[in-house]
Design a protein around this motif. Structure first.
Motif, PDB file in Angstrom:
ATOM      1  N   GLY A 159     -46.028  34.927 -45.929  1.00 59.67           N
ATOM      2  CA  GLY A 159     -45.434  36.126 -45.009  1.00 59.67           C
ATOM      3  C   GLY A 159     -45.289  35.785 -43.407  1.00 59.67           C
ATOM      4  N   VAL A 160     -44.924  34.448 -43.115  1.00 62.14           N
ATOM      5  CA  VAL A 160     -44.825  34.211 -41.775  1.00 62.14           C
ATOM      6  C   VAL A 160     -43.408  33.585 -41.689  1.00 62.14           C
ATOM      7  CG1 VAL A 160     -47.120  33.969 -41.374  1.00 62.14           C
ATOM      8  CG2 VAL A 160     -45.648  31.877 -42.196  1.00 62.14           C
ATOM      9  N   SER A 161     -42.804  33.277 -40.477  1.00 61.36           N
ATOM     10  CA  SER A 161     -41.801  32.251 -40.311  1.00 61.36           C
ATOM     11  C   SER A 161     -41.765  31.226 -40.663  1.00 61.36           C
ATOM     12  CB  SER A 161     -41.058  32.649 -38.978  1.00 61.36           C
ATOM     13  OG  SER A 161     -42.151  31.650 -37.800  1.00 61.36           O
ATOM     14  N   GLN A 162     -40.678  30.298 -40.832  1.00 64.82           N
ATOM     15  CA  GLN A 162     -40.548  28.991 -41.297  1.00 64.82           C
ATOM     16  C   GLN A 162     -40.997  28.084 -40.125  1.00 64.82           C
ATOM     17  OE1 GLN A 162     -37.269  27.529 -43.329  1.00 64.82           O
ATOM     18  NE2 GLN A 162     -37.685  25.298 -43.123  1.00 64.82           N
ATOM     19  N   ALA A 163     -40.690  28.416 -38.885  1.00 63.30           N
ATOM     20  CA  ALA A 163     -41.172  27.886 -37.631  1.00 63.30           C
ATOM     21  C   ALA A 163     -42.676  27.785 -37.576  1.00 63.30           C
ATOM     22  CB  ALA A 163     -40.740  28.551 -36.517  1.00 63.30           C
ATOM     23  N   THR A 164     -43.477  28.917 -38.081  1.00 60.97           N
ATOM     24  CA  THR A 164     -44.972  28.859 -38.010  1.00 60.97           C
ATOM     25  C   THR A 164     -45.396  27.906 -39.064  1.00 60.97           C
ATOM     26  OG1 THR A 164     -44.893  31.319 -37.318  1.00 60.97           O
ATOM     27  CG2 THR A 164     -46.879  30.448 -38.597  1.00 60.97           C
TER      28      THR A 164
END
Length: 372
Positions: A33-38
């Motif tokens: 549930g987070v961005s790919q950057a994270t």
């Protein structure tokens, strides 16, 4: 005690059934549930202050474990514009890995230092890519697959080295090289060490000493000769006909030649060490076939370490080359070049050798006290 379900969730589980390819970061991001950057920051081990909470980090790690995600090392290295690979190029047809080969201690030092710095090694030889045939790139160009390269060998192609240096490719030669200008190198201090051997022989009473060396202009040979001649001058000994060059030591160093030298007043012989150990082997063989024993009838010294196959013979007087230390020092210098750190105007390093008393040198026969 932590609940079993939580422990299992944090362990690496197999990839979902039916999967045919490796999990991607995008899938980890969706599951967490987070961005790919994270995901990239967390799995790359990067700390971005308090921007990413510990809970978020743990969610990403749990998702990666459940999917069986493993970072692609090639992709990570490509993103960083580095491979974390150091090359080791030997100017020989096959890479010398025999523990008895003179290169082996160099490689031990190289491997240990590279591992300590987080680098992997890739080995190249002079026969890589089928050799440097007409119209084909020189095998040395393959070294560019690595972040930087160490070079091993007495005879290296100057033009190809010059091209690498001009292109700014990090390269370090193991052994002194004056060409091309700007090439970084690490070498043993053969000049000082060879001078010390001559001074030790002079202190025993020797007044005529001959250096036997191969007939080439390799920097290692030149340095040894320079130190030898400096030692003669310091001891105020004659240097006329004090250096004998041979293109084929096994053929030139005969018992008859050795006897002629002794008849002319020569009492000590110094041999250079080479990759093959040919000079020392030929000199020792000639003495044995002439019925001469060191140090009873003559003194022998070796400017380097004895060939491993002669380990059962008397330990020669001379000096030891700190090969493992040289290999480690070369990796340290290469890592500095790869990192783009500032270097001195002449990026070189000289490592001292250790004098070895050995058992093949003593006072000349005429200088020994009468045992009666």
């Amino acid at each position: 005690m932590e609940e079993p379900t939580k422990r299992a969730r944090r362990g690496r589980a197999p990839a979902p059934a039916g999967r045919t390819g490796r999990p991607r970061q995008a899938e980890v991001a969706r599951l967490a549930g987070v961005s790919q950057a994270t995901v990239s920051l967390v799995l790359g081990g990067k700390q971005q202050g308090a921007a990413i909470s510990q809970e978020t980090r743990q969610n990403v790690l749990d998702a990666a474990g459940r999917l069986g995600y493993v970072p692609d090392p090639a992709a990570r290295r490509l993103a960083a514009a580095r491979n974390d690979l150091l090359g080791v190029f030997s100017f020989t047809a096959t890479f010398p890995t025999d523990v008895q080969h003179s290169y082996y201690p160099f490689l031990v030092g190289v491997e240990r230092e590279a591992a300590a710095r987080g680098y992997d090694l890739v080995l190249f030889t002079g026969s890589s890519a089928g050799g440097a045939s007409a119209g084909q790139p020189h095998p040395l160009n393959r070294a560019r697959l690595a972040d930087g390269c160490l070079l091993l060998g007495r005879h290296a192609p100057v033009d190809e080295l010059r091209r690498l240096v001009a292109d700014g490719f990090p390269v370090v030669h193991l052994g002194r090289r004056d060409e091309p200008e700007g090439l970084a190198w690490v070498g043993a201090d053969y000049v000082s060490s060879s001078r010390e051997v001559v001074e030790r022989l002079a202190s025993l009473g020797h007044r005529r000493i001959v250096l036997v060396r191969e007939d080439d202009e390799a920097p290692a040979s030149t340095d040894r000769e320079q130190g030898f001649l400096e030692g003669l001058r310091v001891a105020e000994l004659p240097d006329t006909k004090a250096v004998f060059r041979s293109a084929d030591p096994a053929l030139d160093l005969t018992p008859e030649r050795l006897r002629r030298w002794l008849a002319d007043g020569v009492t000590a012989f110094v041999a250079e060490e080479t990759d093959s150990g040919g000079v020392w082997r030929a000199l020792s063989t000639a003495a044995r076939e002439a019925g001469l024993e060191a140090p009873r009838d003559l003194s022998l010294a070796l400017l380097g370490s004895p060939p491993p196959d002669l380990a059962d013979a008397s330990e020669p007087t001379g000096f030891d080359i700190p090969r493992a230390q040289l290999g480690a020092e070369a990796v340290r210098l290469l890592a500095t070049l790869v990192a783009g750190e500032d270097l001195p105007e002449r990026p070189v390093a000289l490592v001292a050798c250790t004098y070895r008393p050995g058992a093949t040198a003593g006072p000349p026969p005429g200088a020994r006290p009468d045992p009666g």
